[in-house]
Design a protein around this motif. Sequence first.
Motif, PDB file in Angstrom:
ATOM      1  N   SER A  33      -2.577  -1.612   4.406  1.00 24.26           N
ATOM      2  CA  SER A  33      -1.524  -0.921   5.593  1.00 24.26           C
ATOM      3  C   SER A  33      -0.987   0.091   5.567  1.00 24.26           C
ATOM      4  O   SER A  33      -1.376   1.950   6.035  1.00 24.26           O
ATOM      5  CB  SER A  33      -1.330  -1.815   7.301  1.00 24.26           C
ATOM      6  OG  SER A  33      -0.236  -1.998   6.312  1.00 24.26           O
ATOM      7  N   LEU A 138      -2.481  -6.132  11.589  1.00 27.90           N
ATOM      8  CA  LEU A 138      -1.066  -5.538  11.180  1.00 27.90           C
ATOM      9  C   LEU A 138      -0.303  -6.533  10.387  1.00 27.90           C
ATOM     10  O   LEU A 138       0.105  -6.230   9.260  1.00 27.90           O
ATOM     11  CB  LEU A 138      -0.615  -4.433  11.678  1.00 27.90           C
ATOM     12  CG  LEU A 138      -0.794  -2.471  12.141  1.00 27.90           C
ATOM     13  CD1 LEU A 138      -0.491  -2.456  12.051  1.00 27.90           C
ATOM     14  CD2 LEU A 138      -2.255  -2.675  10.527  1.00 27.90           C
ATOM     15  N   VAL A 389       5.262   0.357   9.044  1.00 32.15           N
ATOM     16  CA  VAL A 389       4.354  -0.109   7.896  1.00 32.15           C
ATOM     17  C   VAL A 389       5.142  -0.113   6.886  1.00 32.15           C
ATOM     18  O   VAL A 389       4.440  -1.009   5.675  1.00 32.15           O
ATOM     19  CB  VAL A 389       3.160   0.628   8.729  1.00 32.15           C
ATOM     20  CG1 VAL A 389       2.588   1.188   6.711  1.00 32.15           C
ATOM     21  CG2 VAL A 389       1.964   0.666   9.952  1.00 32.15           C
TER      22      VAL A 389
END
Length: 414
Positions: A33, A138, A389
């Motif tokens: 990601s 994610l 992230v």
Amino acid sequence: MDQYLLVMLLAGVASLGMSFMPALTRSTGISYSLIYVALGAGIYLIWPEALPSPLPGGDNKLILHLTELIIIISLMGTGIKIDRSFSFAKWSSPIRLILVAMILCIAVCTYLGMVMLQLALPSALLLGAALAPTDPVLASDVQVGPPNQGLKSETRFALTAEAGLNDGLAFPFTWLAIVLASAAREGEVLWHWLGYHLVLKIGIGLLMGWGSGRLAGTMLFKVPERYRIGKPTDGFLAISLMLVVYGMTELLHGYGFVAVFLCGLTLRHSEKGHSYHKELHSFTDQIERLLLGILLIFFGGSLVSGILVPLSWKMALFALALLLLIRPLSGVVSLAGTGVHWKEKLAIGFFGIRGMGSIYYLAFALGSAKFSGAGELWATVAFTILLSVVLHGLTATAAIRHLNLSMPKKRTPS
């Protein structure tokens, strides 16, 4: 230059790259990601006019439907890959994370949104509801693996089950923000929300998910065996079932996210050890990664195209507080008194990854009612996802590897 052809090329490159990303993540310890967000930012810095604008505008339907699609695909895959059968005792960790950690996060974020960011109550509540759920999309680096894998840690199970449950159970709080933003009499609003958006819609989602999962399990495993007819072998059946269940549940005014996850889980446990579950999970995983690569590139593009312009130091501090204090502490508090090892409690609290679910909830709410500070909301959510992230993308693989090596090996309840 033709944007359509460029988007096709970008989709092809993104999906091609995703074929190699799991292996790259295992060898480097860096989540894919993070790589795709950086790639998207670079593409839009070099060719800002060549591709469609990645920024949310007055009409968020494209963002809404793309994130909605990837979430329901992820939820179906998540339900199918959980080995542990449901009971309140076996599922105490994710249930506590939903009922305690998620609600604490919503409450604290709403308070800070009003006091620290000077948002109106509906906008502050929307911010809390959008950022509270752990993302099923994610969070794959810290989730359980394919069906029937065997040894699975409490950390992976808790985060997987939480991500499956909370994307639907955070929806009532998004709806509460919507009705507060659009209604005049708060007393009537709260009773309507409690009866309709909280009780009835969750109930319909649970019933549709359980019923459709049972029916699908019977049709896939019991009927072919009893009447000696051919069994389906293609994994795309998971996507077909997902679309039917989600569409029917939403038409009946239930929460489709809840239904899809519960359908996948119920289907899995109707014939738990069957090898066909691996085919179903594999297909959903491939489609999810294809869409995710494209969405992450567009998200990276939005970061350099202006979505962060309204960001202030208070918003940045809010995002840091959520990821480093509010979520970790809420997670640890929710697991107090359980037999979960302290290392796993810390890991479960820290890896509350934020992602596509937050974007979906925000786009849904902003398309359903008028909220003040929409630009600030987008900037805060985007910055929080970016931090997640980076922070989680750089630490997830190493942290899970450390837990695997340091924790005693045990087989989780089946």
